[in-house]
Design a protein around this motif. Structure first.
Motif, PDB file in Angstrom:
ATOM      1  N   VAL A 169       1.142  -1.184  -0.503  1.00 36.30           N
ATOM      2  CA  VAL A 169      -0.098   0.352  -0.036  1.00 36.30           C
ATOM      3  C   VAL A 169       0.776   1.367  -0.034  1.00 36.30           C
ATOM      4  O   VAL A 169       0.573   1.909  -0.499  1.00 36.30           O
ATOM      5  CB  VAL A 169      -0.721  -0.433   1.190  1.00 36.30           C
ATOM      6  CG1 VAL A 169      -1.083   1.441   1.326  1.00 36.30           C
ATOM      7  CG2 VAL A 169      -2.354  -0.927   1.055  1.00 36.30           C
ATOM      8  N   SER A 170       2.590   1.206   0.391  1.00 36.76           N
ATOM      9  CA  SER A 170       2.882   2.265   0.886  1.00 36.76           C
ATOM     10  C   SER A 170       3.450   2.085  -0.634  1.00 36.76           C
ATOM     11  O   SER A 170       3.848   3.563  -0.851  1.00 36.76           O
ATOM     12  CB  SER A 170       4.185   2.361   2.010  1.00 36.76           C
ATOM     13  OG  SER A 170       3.201   2.211   3.132  1.00 36.76           O
ATOM     14  N   ILE A 171       3.981   1.092  -1.161  1.00 32.72           N
ATOM     15  CA  ILE A 171       4.546   1.961  -2.925  1.00 32.72           C
ATOM     16  C   ILE A 171       3.930   1.895  -3.765  1.00 32.72           C
ATOM     17  O   ILE A 171       3.536   3.024  -4.415  1.00 32.72           O
ATOM     18  CB  ILE A 171       5.039   0.416  -2.893  1.00 32.72           C
ATOM     19  CG1 ILE A 171       6.028   0.506  -2.370  1.00 32.72           C
ATOM     20  CG2 ILE A 171       5.519   0.544  -4.679  1.00 32.72           C
ATOM     21  CD1 ILE A 171       6.805  -1.407  -2.251  1.00 32.72           C
ATOM     22  N   ASP A 172       2.690   1.434  -3.741  1.00 31.59           N
ATOM     23  CA  ASP A 172       0.907   2.024  -4.313  1.00 31.59           C
ATOM     24  C   ASP A 172       0.796   3.926  -4.242  1.00 31.59           C
ATOM     25  O   ASP A 172       0.715   4.146  -4.638  1.00 31.59           O
ATOM     26  CB  ASP A 172      -0.229   1.455  -4.337  1.00 31.59           C
ATOM     27  CG  ASP A 172      -0.016  -0.330  -4.723  1.00 31.59           C
ATOM     28  OD1 ASP A 172       1.180  -0.296  -5.586  1.00 31.59           O
ATOM     29  OD2 ASP A 172      -0.643  -1.080  -4.292  1.00 31.59           O
ATOM     30  N   VAL A 202       4.767   8.933   4.036  1.00 33.41           N
ATOM     31  CA  VAL A 202       4.513   7.721   3.883  1.00 33.41           C
ATOM     32  C   VAL A 202       5.112   6.862   4.843  1.00 33.41           C
ATOM     33  O   VAL A 202       5.225   6.039   5.725  1.00 33.41           O
ATOM     34  CB  VAL A 202       4.938   6.894   1.994  1.00 33.41           C
ATOM     35  CG1 VAL A 202       4.639   5.905   2.188  1.00 33.41           C
ATOM     36  CG2 VAL A 202       3.495   7.737   1.960  1.00 33.41           C
ATOM     37  N   VAL A 203       6.810   7.265   4.165  1.00 34.52           N
ATOM     38  CA  VAL A 203       7.975   6.551   5.191  1.00 34.52           C
ATOM     39  C   VAL A 203       7.538   6.491   6.634  1.00 34.52           C
ATOM     40  O   VAL A 203       7.952   6.104   7.459  1.00 34.52           O
ATOM     41  CB  VAL A 203       9.222   6.709   4.580  1.00 34.52           C
ATOM     42  CG1 VAL A 203      10.224   6.596   5.562  1.00 34.52           C
ATOM     43  CG2 VAL A 203       9.628   6.933   3.214  1.00 34.52           C
ATOM     44  N   ILE A 204       7.594   7.188   6.992  1.00 30.92           N
ATOM     45  CA  ILE A 204       7.659   8.167   8.760  1.00 30.92           C
ATOM     46  C   ILE A 204       6.262   7.469   9.172  1.00 30.92           C
ATOM     47  O   ILE A 204       6.217   6.443   9.948  1.00 30.92           O
ATOM     48  CB  ILE A 204       6.773   9.829   8.551  1.00 30.92           C
ATOM     49  CG1 ILE A 204       8.409  10.167   8.914  1.00 30.92           C
ATOM     50  CG2 ILE A 204       6.802  10.058  10.256  1.00 30.92           C
ATOM     51  CD1 ILE A 204       9.725  10.344   9.416  1.00 30.92           C
ATOM     52  N   SER A 205       5.301   7.359   8.705  1.00 32.32           N
ATOM     53  CA  SER A 205       3.474   6.485   9.089  1.00 32.32           C
ATOM     54  C   SER A 205       3.983   4.747   8.716  1.00 32.32           C
ATOM     55  O   SER A 205       3.750   4.103   9.371  1.00 32.32           O
ATOM     56  CB  SER A 205       2.342   6.430   7.916  1.00 32.32           C
ATOM     57  OG  SER A 205       2.540   7.545   7.881  1.00 32.32           O
ATOM     58  N   ALA A 206       5.115   4.459   7.027  1.00 30.03           N
ATOM     59  CA  ALA A 206       5.153   3.052   7.764  1.00 30.03           C
ATOM     60  C   ALA A 206       6.191   2.606   9.018  1.00 30.03           C
ATOM     61  O   ALA A 206       5.896   1.628   9.108  1.00 30.03           O
ATOM     62  CB  ALA A 206       5.610   2.761   6.003  1.00 30.03           C
ATOM     63  N   TYR A 207       6.836   3.414   9.558  1.00 30.82           N
ATOM     64  CA  TYR A 207       8.384   3.545  10.751  1.00 30.82           C
ATOM     65  C   TYR A 207       7.139   2.777  11.523  1.00 30.82           C
ATOM     66  O   TYR A 207       7.730   2.324  12.594  1.00 30.82           O
ATOM     67  CB  TYR A 207       9.194   4.498  10.078  1.00 30.82           C
ATOM     68  CG  TYR A 207      10.199   4.548  11.461  1.00 30.82           C
ATOM     69  CD1 TYR A 207      10.972   3.308  11.653  1.00 30.82           C
ATOM     70  CD2 TYR A 207      10.020   5.028  12.494  1.00 30.82           C
ATOM     71  CE1 TYR A 207      12.163   2.581  12.209  1.00 30.82           C
ATOM     72  CE2 TYR A 207      10.954   5.549  13.793  1.00 30.82           C
ATOM     73  CZ  TYR A 207      11.834   4.091  13.375  1.00 30.82           C
ATOM     74  OH  TYR A 207      13.266   3.263  14.205  1.00 30.82           O
TER      75      TYR A 207
END
Length: 115
Positions: free
Chosen positions: A8-11, A62-67
């Motif tokens: 989902v993050s990549i999309d 997105v990077v902060i959220s996924a982390y």
């Protein structure tokens, strides 16, 4: 579940890239800037051309959220909420890209432009 979050993050990033690329190539009107959440934010900060800046800001978020989902918020409810929010964001980005590509509003941009 982590694989779905990664996909989902990549999309989200890919759909935002597609939106920014098509908008920069085929900007059909000034209404397209109105439904950009980052457009309103960067307009208040004084930036004129926010197209690619919003793409970089999306990558950052997105990077902060996924982390945060993998370290702090490890509950299933947070992950499911991220997945549904991400899917909604992907739909909005692809709707805006479709509208920019064809130069006319679609049902997604019609709903976004209603005030």
């Amino acid at each position: 579940m982590d694989l779905i979050i990664a996909l989902v993050s990549i999309d989200i990033i890919a759909s935002k890239f597609l939106n920014c690329y098509i908008t920069s190539e085929r900007l059909s009107g000034t209404d397209e800037k109105r439904f950009s959440i980052f457009g309103r934010f960067f307009e208040r900060l004084g930036f004129k051309n926010d197209n690619w800046l919003s793409f970089y800001f999306t990558i950052f978020l997105v990077v902060i959220s996924a982390y945060a989902l993998t370290t702090f918020f490890t509950g299933t409810a947070f992950k499911v909420l991220y997945i549904f929010t991400g899917l909604f964001t992907i739909i909005l980005n692809l709707g805006a890209a479709h509208s920019s590509y064809f130069g006319r509003k679609n049902f997604i941009t019609e709903k976004l432009l209603q005030n």
